[in-house]
Write an enzyme that holds these catalytic residues in place. Structure first.
Site, PDB file in Angstrom:
ATOM      1  N   LYS A  65      25.009 132.379 -33.372  1.00 42.66           N
ATOM      2  CA  LYS A  65      25.721 133.606 -33.009  1.00 42.66           C
ATOM      3  C   LYS A  65      27.188 133.499 -33.418  1.00 42.66           C
ATOM      4  O   LYS A  65      27.761 132.399 -33.420  1.00 42.66           O
ATOM      5  CB  LYS A  65      25.579 133.821 -31.499  1.00 42.66           C
ATOM      6  N   SER A 141      23.538 140.889 -26.225  1.00 40.86           N
ATOM      7  CA  SER A 141      24.548 140.906 -27.281  1.00 40.86           C
ATOM      8  C   SER A 141      24.175 140.050 -28.491  1.00 40.86           C
ATOM      9  O   SER A 141      24.804 140.142 -29.541  1.00 40.86           O
ATOM     10  CB  SER A 141      25.880 140.407 -26.706  1.00 40.86           C
ATOM     11  N   SER A 165      21.688 138.397 -22.558  1.00 44.97           N
ATOM     12  CA  SER A 165      21.983 138.574 -23.986  1.00 44.97           C
ATOM     13  C   SER A 165      21.105 137.771 -24.934  1.00 44.97           C
ATOM     14  O   SER A 165      21.132 138.005 -26.139  1.00 44.97           O
ATOM     15  CB  SER A 165      23.454 138.253 -24.257  1.00 44.97           C
TER      16      SER A 165
END
Length: 435
Positions: A65, A141, A165
């Site tokens: 990420k 996310s 997330s």
């Protein structure tokens, strides 16, 4: 999943070719480490040819990420505000551990700005459409993480989970996502959202790959991947608001999953935790824990009206910044006390079971311009998942079979029960696939 006799470099080049073919419309990745990934793949192949290995992640292609430090570059965390931030001096600790285990770090994946929102939209980047239908939201996310794992441009994706997330994009894209107990995996070099709630974990197509990545990132030895028998497991099902407003298809799939567990010998037991959730929600009338802690982290730019930030991030954080520090400290103390109560409440059960999200992915177009619909969808996506973060639990989501659009079955365990949750998920994964 590549075969064991497939050269890692060949596997990597196949992925790079697919990414290159869509380079003008790339949405899942925000940065590729092409040359370093090739070097890591070649090193893995040399070890294999020499009969050596660094462990079960050796040669696995991994995406990370966009909030993990990589030495020599600024960590953007999904925001253009940080393009001129000082470069990281070293890799995040989890990235270092992955590299040391032989993982091939392919690139950084799309995320919502500062990891604050759960739908998957970020105004600074094109939306990475859901891997099953590009017109649907990916969930956030860790949006690009979920897509990259499903579309097979990595073997394992590494994300973060502050209110769901990891599990939300995993569920909406139809894969496995694991949220560890927050203290299990170090956050060194991961750009924070909420230090009290943040956790780092894997998304992958199998529970086994999630278990292997979790062990490496946690620095735990893992001699073997072992499944825990379902027979005899005490599985609590929280009655009340966490089962409200389920989409009919998800309600049916959840009921079918519980039935399969029962037929495999699990004890399905109704339980109640609404009172504890309501007490925490009452305490968070001053603002969410994530929003309050994030407002302190981002205080330097929140007063700048010209700051180019997502209004879905800027507005809530500005409001939370006005809450006195003393009130924030009191809220965190309340949360700690309620986490102890939740741990006691869950002691009669091995696991809790819930639908990961009460709805499946909705069309991107339905939430891009309609603020009310966006808020409705985000609230539903977060509702069940955030319980594990708020009460300091561990949780995993598995894809439920037979869905028109992917949906997840979530298992939650008490603080520190990570290995047990994953071992039970390994058995449940086989049960669901064979159903």
């Amino acid at each position: 999943m590549p075969q064991s006799n497939t050269p890692v470099r060949d596997r990597l080049e196949e992925i790079l070719a697919r990414l290159d073919a869509r380079r003008d419309r790339e949405r899942a990745y925000v940065k590729l480490y092409t040359e370093s990934a090739r070097a890591e793949a070649d090193a893995a192949d040399r070890r294999r040819q020499g009969g050596a290995t660094l462990g079960p992640l050796d040669g696995k292609v991994v995406s990370i990420k966009d909030l993990f430090d990589v030495a020599g570059e600024p960590t953007l965390a999904g925001s253009i505000i940080r393009r001129n931030a000082p470069p990281a001096t070293k890799d995040a600790l989890v990235v270092k551990r992955l590299r040391d285990a032989g993982a091939v770090i392919l690139g950084k994946t799309h995320m919502t700005e500062f990891a604050f929102t759960a739908v998957g939209l970020n105004p600074h980047y094109p939306v990475p459409g859901n891997a099953t239908d590009e017109n649907l939201i990916p969930g956030g996310s860790s949006s690009g993480a979920g897509v990259s794992a499903v579309e097979d441009t990595c073997d394992i994706a590494i994300g973060s989970d502050t209110g769901g997330s990891i599990r939300i994009p995993a569920a909406l894209n139809g894969i496995v996502g694991f949220k560890p107990t927050a203290s299990r995996i170090p956050l060194d070099g991961a750009f924070p959202l909420s230090p009290s709630l943040d956790s780092v974990g894997p998304l992958a197509r199998t529970v086994t790959d999630c278990m292997l990545a979790d062990a490496v990132m946690a620095g735990d030895p893992m001699a073997s991947v072992v499944a825990r028998p379902i027979a005899g497991l005490r599985i609590g099902v929280p009655q009340g608001r966490l089962l409200n407003d389920l989409a009919p298809e998800i309600a049916k799939a959840f009921a079918d999953s519980l039935d399969r567990l029962a037929r495999a010998g699990a004890r399905i037991i109704d339980c109640r935790i609404d009172d504890l959730m309501e007490r925490l929600w009452g305490a968070t009338r001053i603002g969410s824990i994530a929003g309050l802690e994030a407002s302190r982290i981002h205080a330097d730019w929140l007063s700048d009206d010209a700051a180019l930030a997502d209004e879905r991030v800027k507005g809530p954080l500005r409001r939370r910044l006005a809450v006195p520090d003393e009130a924030v400290a009191a809220l965190l103390e309340t949360r700690r006390a309620l986490a102890v109560e939740m741990d006691e409440r869950l002691s009669p059960y091995d696991l809790l079971a819930l639908p990961t999200t009460p709805i499946a992915a909705v069309p991107i177009a339905s939430v891009e311009t309609d603020a009310n619909e966006y808020d409705r969808v985000e609230g539903l996506l977060l509702r069940n998942c955030q319980v594990a973060n708020q009460f300091d639990l561990t949780a995993i989501t598995l894809p439920m079979p037979g869905q028109t659009r992917p949906a997840g079955l979530m298992l939650m365990g008490r603080n520190g029960a990570d290995r047990m949750v994953m071992e039970a998920a390994l058995s449940l994964e086989a049960l669901l696939r064979n159903s």
